[in-house]
Write a protein that holds these residues in place. Structure first.
Motif, PDB file in Angstrom:
ATOM      1  N   ALA A  19       1.035  -1.263  -0.120  1.00 60.76           N
ATOM      2  CA  ALA A  19       0.076  -0.076   0.148  1.00 60.76           C
ATOM      3  C   ALA A  19       0.864   1.261   0.180  1.00 60.76           C
ATOM      4  O   ALA A  19       0.647   2.193  -0.737  1.00 60.76           O
ATOM      5  N   VAL A  20       1.920   1.230   0.671  1.00 60.60           N
ATOM      6  CA  VAL A  20       2.848   2.366   0.739  1.00 60.60           C
ATOM      7  C   VAL A  20       3.604   2.406  -0.588  1.00 60.60           C
ATOM      8  O   VAL A  20       3.515   3.910  -1.087  1.00 60.60           O
ATOM      9  N   VAL A  21       3.893   1.613  -1.236  1.00 62.77           N
ATOM     10  CA  VAL A  21       4.724   1.602  -2.623  1.00 62.77           C
ATOM     11  C   VAL A  21       3.540   2.053  -3.722  1.00 62.77           C
ATOM     12  O   VAL A  21       3.876   2.932  -4.336  1.00 62.77           O
ATOM     13  N   LEU A  24       2.730   5.903  -2.874  1.00 63.06           N
ATOM     14  CA  LEU A  24       4.056   6.528  -3.413  1.00 63.06           C
ATOM     15  C   LEU A  24       4.079   6.752  -4.884  1.00 63.06           C
ATOM     16  O   LEU A  24       4.171   8.123  -5.220  1.00 63.06           O
ATOM     17  N   TYR A  25       3.945   5.936  -5.418  1.00 62.86           N
ATOM     18  CA  TYR A  25       3.965   5.837  -6.689  1.00 62.86           C
ATOM     19  C   TYR A  25       2.731   6.749  -7.503  1.00 62.86           C
ATOM     20  O   TYR A  25       2.833   7.577  -8.198  1.00 62.86           O
ATOM     21  N   SER A  26       1.502   6.589  -7.155  1.00 64.14           N
ATOM     22  CA  SER A  26       0.370   7.264  -7.368  1.00 64.14           C
ATOM     23  C   SER A  26       0.529   8.830  -7.037  1.00 64.14           C
ATOM     24  O   SER A  26       0.119   9.711  -7.876  1.00 64.14           O
ATOM     25  N   GLY A  28       3.432  10.251  -6.742  1.00 71.00           N
ATOM     26  CA  GLY A  28       4.355  10.963  -7.550  1.00 71.00           C
ATOM     27  C   GLY A  28       3.912  11.191  -9.019  1.00 71.00           C
ATOM     28  O   GLY A  28       4.080  12.296  -9.631  1.00 71.00           O
ATOM     29  N   LEU A  29       3.054  10.170  -9.545  1.00 74.31           N
ATOM     30  CA  LEU A  29       2.133  10.563 -10.667  1.00 74.31           C
ATOM     31  C   LEU A  29       1.447  11.714 -10.633  1.00 74.31           C
ATOM     32  O   LEU A  29       1.540  12.624 -11.738  1.00 74.31           O
ATOM     33  N   ARG A  30       0.617  12.025  -9.645  1.00 71.69           N
ATOM     34  CA  ARG A  30      -0.261  13.326  -9.589  1.00 71.69           C
ATOM     35  C   ARG A  30       0.719  14.474  -9.455  1.00 71.69           C
ATOM     36  O   ARG A  30       0.278  15.429  -9.891  1.00 71.69           O
ATOM     37  N   LEU A  31       1.779  14.360  -8.634  1.00 67.57           N
ATOM     38  CA  LEU A  31       2.570  15.479  -8.476  1.00 67.57           C
ATOM     39  C   LEU A  31       3.194  15.522  -9.743  1.00 67.57           C
ATOM     40  O   LEU A  31       3.533  17.025 -10.193  1.00 67.57           O
ATOM     41  N   LEU A  32       3.560  14.738 -10.538  1.00 68.37           N
ATOM     42  CA  LEU A  32       4.358  14.822 -12.045  1.00 68.37           C
ATOM     43  C   LEU A  32       3.333  15.614 -12.950  1.00 68.37           C
ATOM     44  O   LEU A  32       3.650  16.544 -13.484  1.00 68.37           O
ATOM     45  N   THR A  33       2.126  15.292 -12.845  1.00 72.47           N
ATOM     46  CA  THR A  33       1.033  15.918 -13.811  1.00 72.47           C
ATOM     47  C   THR A  33       0.671  17.383 -13.163  1.00 72.47           C
ATOM     48  O   THR A  33       0.422  18.093 -14.148  1.00 72.47           O
ATOM     49  N   THR A  34       0.867  17.584 -12.038  1.00 71.03           N
ATOM     50  CA  THR A  34       0.524  18.926 -11.518  1.00 71.03           C
ATOM     51  C   THR A  34       1.598  19.618 -11.812  1.00 71.03           C
ATOM     52  O   THR A  34       1.286  21.044 -12.010  1.00 71.03           O
ATOM     53  N   SER A  35       2.813  19.517 -11.934  1.00 75.08           N
ATOM     54  CA  SER A  35       3.799  20.351 -12.133  1.00 75.08           C
ATOM     55  C   SER A  35       3.819  20.515 -13.958  1.00 75.08           C
ATOM     56  O   SER A  35       4.621  21.340 -14.387  1.00 75.08           O
ATOM     57  N   GLY A  36       3.022  19.714 -14.422  1.00 72.15           N
ATOM     58  CA  GLY A  36       2.940  19.978 -16.111  1.00 72.15           C
ATOM     59  C   GLY A  36       3.568  19.112 -16.996  1.00 72.15           C
ATOM     60  O   GLY A  36       3.742  19.172 -18.293  1.00 72.15           O
ATOM     61  N   ARG A  37       4.023  18.094 -16.457  1.00 73.73           N
ATOM     62  CA  ARG A  37       4.809  17.079 -17.262  1.00 73.73           C
ATOM     63  C   ARG A  37       4.178  15.880 -17.216  1.00 73.73           C
ATOM     64  O   ARG A  37       4.044  14.906 -16.468  1.00 73.73           O
ATOM     65  N   VAL A  38       3.129  15.928 -18.113  1.00 67.90           N
ATOM     66  CA  VAL A  38       2.415  14.839 -18.482  1.00 67.90           C
ATOM     67  C   VAL A  38       3.148  13.755 -18.975  1.00 67.90           C
ATOM     68  O   VAL A  38       3.687  13.802 -20.101  1.00 67.90           O
ATOM     69  N   PRO A  39       3.104  12.430 -18.576  1.00 65.85           N
ATOM     70  CA  PRO A  39       3.728  11.265 -18.925  1.00 65.85           C
ATOM     71  C   PRO A  39       3.167  10.884 -20.066  1.00 65.85           C
ATOM     72  O   PRO A  39       2.492   9.724 -20.148  1.00 65.85           O
ATOM     73  N   TYR A  86       9.715  13.748  -7.899  1.00 63.83           N
ATOM     74  CA  TYR A  86      10.968  12.892  -7.786  1.00 63.83           C
ATOM     75  C   TYR A  86      11.091  12.444  -6.613  1.00 63.83           C
ATOM     76  O   TYR A  86      11.756  11.111  -6.579  1.00 63.83           O
ATOM     77  N   ALA A  87      10.842  13.086  -5.646  1.00 63.67           N
ATOM     78  CA  ALA A  87      11.234  12.552  -3.986  1.00 63.67           C
ATOM     79  C   ALA A  87      10.139  10.980  -4.014  1.00 63.67           C
ATOM     80  O   ALA A  87      10.676  10.283  -3.258  1.00 63.67           O
ATOM     81  N   CYS A  88       9.221  11.200  -4.397  1.00 61.14           N
ATOM     82  CA  CYS A  88       8.025   9.986  -4.205  1.00 61.14           C
ATOM     83  C   CYS A  88       8.788   8.818  -5.029  1.00 61.14           C
ATOM     84  O   CYS A  88       8.691   7.650  -4.503  1.00 61.14           O
ATOM     85  N   PHE A  89       9.179   8.997  -6.174  1.00 56.59           N
ATOM     86  CA  PHE A  89       9.583   8.012  -6.970  1.00 56.59           C
ATOM     87  C   PHE A  89      10.829   7.496  -6.499  1.00 56.59           C
ATOM     88  O   PHE A  89      11.214   6.339  -6.482  1.00 56.59           O
TER      89      PHE A  89
END
Length: 109
Positions: A19-21, A24-26, A28-39, A86-89
């Motif tokens: 659950a922790v892993v 953290l991954y989800s 990280g993805l949410r923060l990545l898209t919030t920052s404007g870098r959509v994968p 990046y910290a979450c990843f």
């Protein structure tokens, strides 16, 4: 004789760590898209069983990426969200590597 308390401890530890892993991954993805870098990966032409995005779907995904890049956040907030992603990843990969370390007995001799 089966030690049921040890079995319960292992089951709870594996449930909690997974659950922790995943969390953290989800995050990280949410923060990545919030920052404007959509994968979004550009579609490639493949043959066989791989499904290729249509040009209409690819244009829709590109529009979504442009919309996410022009969000309401300031550049500083986007930078903080990117560092958080990046910290979450890094934490997620550290947890996975620690799990591998615990599983492989040759690593802790």
């Amino acid at each position: 004789m089966i030690d049921w308390s040890a079995f319960l401890v292992v089951a709870l530890a594996s449930l909690l760590s997974s659950a922790v892993v995943v969390g953290l991954y989800s995050l990280g993805l949410r923060l990545l898209t919030t920052s404007g870098r959509v994968p979004v990966v550009e579609p490639a032409e493949f043959t066989g069983a791989i499904t290729v995005l249509t040009s209409k779907r690819a244009a829709k995904e590109a529009k979504r990426a442009r919309k996410a890049a022009a969000g309401p956040l300031s550049p500083l907030q986007k930078q903080v969200a990117l560092m958080g992603a990046y910290a979450c990843f890094v934490l997620c990969s550290a947890a996975v590597l620690y799990g591998v370390y615990l599983i492989v007995p040759a690593l802790h001799r």
